[in-house]
Design a protein around this motif. Structure first.
Motif, PDB file in Angstrom:
ATOM      1  N   GLN A   9       0.937  -1.211   0.014  1.00 43.71           N
ATOM      2  CA  GLN A   9      -0.050   0.105  -0.214  1.00 43.71           C
ATOM      3  C   GLN A   9       0.786   1.171  -0.156  1.00 43.71           C
ATOM      4  N   ARG A  10       2.333   1.172  -0.166  1.00 45.34           N
ATOM      5  CA  ARG A  10       3.095   2.207  -0.102  1.00 45.34           C
ATOM      6  C   ARG A  10       3.222   2.998   1.013  1.00 45.34           C
ATOM      7  N   LEU A  11       2.840   2.351   2.098  1.00 43.87           N
ATOM      8  CA  LEU A  11       2.783   2.946   3.410  1.00 43.87           C
ATOM      9  C   LEU A  11       4.340   3.126   4.097  1.00 43.87           C
ATOM     10  N   LEU A  12       5.028   1.970   3.736  1.00 44.38           N
ATOM     11  CA  LEU A  12       6.433   1.722   4.177  1.00 44.38           C
ATOM     12  C   LEU A  12       7.434   1.617   2.895  1.00 44.38           C
ATOM     13  N   THR A  13       8.545   2.054   2.941  1.00 44.78           N
ATOM     14  CA  THR A  13       9.580   1.437   1.855  1.00 44.78           C
ATOM     15  C   THR A  13      10.073   0.093   2.589  1.00 44.78           C
ATOM     16  N   PRO A  14      10.517  -0.858   1.662  1.00 42.84           N
ATOM     17  CA  PRO A  14      11.212  -2.137   2.338  1.00 42.84           C
ATOM     18  C   PRO A  14      12.023  -1.920   3.380  1.00 42.84           C
ATOM     19  N   LYS A  15      12.896  -0.570   3.134  1.00 44.38           N
ATOM     20  CA  LYS A  15      13.985  -0.563   4.192  1.00 44.38           C
ATOM     21  C   LYS A  15      12.996  -0.078   5.380  1.00 44.38           C
ATOM     22  N   GLU A  16      12.100   0.793   5.355  1.00 48.02           N
ATOM     23  CA  GLU A  16      11.529   1.228   6.787  1.00 48.02           C
ATOM     24  C   GLU A  16      10.644  -0.147   7.227  1.00 48.02           C
TER      25      GLU A  16
END
Length: 209
Positions: A9-16
């Motif tokens: 849902q593009r709430l977080l990046t993979p790194k985050e």
């Protein structure tokens, strides 16, 4: 799954997402410790033959009408001490239901006493597990909501105790000693409303100016 949903849902990046996951791992040590101790207590109860002892201890001491309320209280205590409702059901169902059948065999009240004992094990186990500070559901709920563990236990106790007393007095004690089930249901509903009116407090009402 949570990481996939957050990233999808593009709430977080993979790194985050990975950083958040790694940050939460240390917060789970208390929950893991409590659960390991709870499982240890259950294993000890199983190894000691708790169910066999309980049957032998109460078989000659109880009147059939008192068995449902005793079963209810016993299930609550065992679940509270061990922190598991399923474990309590596994311990007491094979013990208390045959005991109820043995004590009421050939009597007119036998079927209702047997059904009450079934329900007493389930209800008592759920109550004890719900209030136990070492229950996995209690621990995970407090950890997941960032709530102090003992505060969570204290705040849910009044709700659980209220329903336990109503069910115990009107259901397992009242019906066990001859109160009609319809009357128990009606009185129970009225008791719940009465508790709400007497002890309930409005939430979210803005203070008067």
């Amino acid at each position: 799954i949570a990481m996939v949903l957050g990233i999808g849902q593009r709430l977080l990046t993979p790194k985050e997402a990975i950083a958040a996951f790694l940050k939460t791992i240390p917060t789970m040590w208390l929950a893991v410790t409590i659960l390991v101790l709870a499982w240890s207590i259950r294993a000890v109860c199983d190894d000691l033959g708790t169910s066999i002892y309980l049957v032998g201890a109460v078989r000659d001491l109880l009147a059939p009408a008192a068995l449902p309320i005793v079963t209810f209280l016993l299930a609550a205590v065992v679940a509270f001490a061990t922190g598991t409702s399923w474990g309590t059901m596994g311990i007491l169902l094979p013990a208390m239901v045959p005991l109820a059948f043995y004590l009421t065999q050939g009597t007119a009240e036998g079927p209702i006493i047997l059904l009450l004992c079934f329900g007493a094990v389930l209800d008592g186990a759920i109550f004890g597990d719900h209030c136990s500070p070492i229950s996995d559901t209690t621990v995970m709920s407090s950890i997941a909501s960032s709530c102090d563990h003992l505060d969570h236990v204290r705040t849910q106790m009044p709700y659980a105790m209220s329903t336990m007393l109503i069910a115990g007095l009107l259901g397992y004690l009242g019906v066990g000693f001859g109160l009609p089930t319809s009357a128990a249901l009606i009185l129970g509903a009225l008791a719940v409303v009465l508790v709400l009116l007497i002890a309930g407090k409005p939430i979210g009402v803005p203070p008067e100016k």
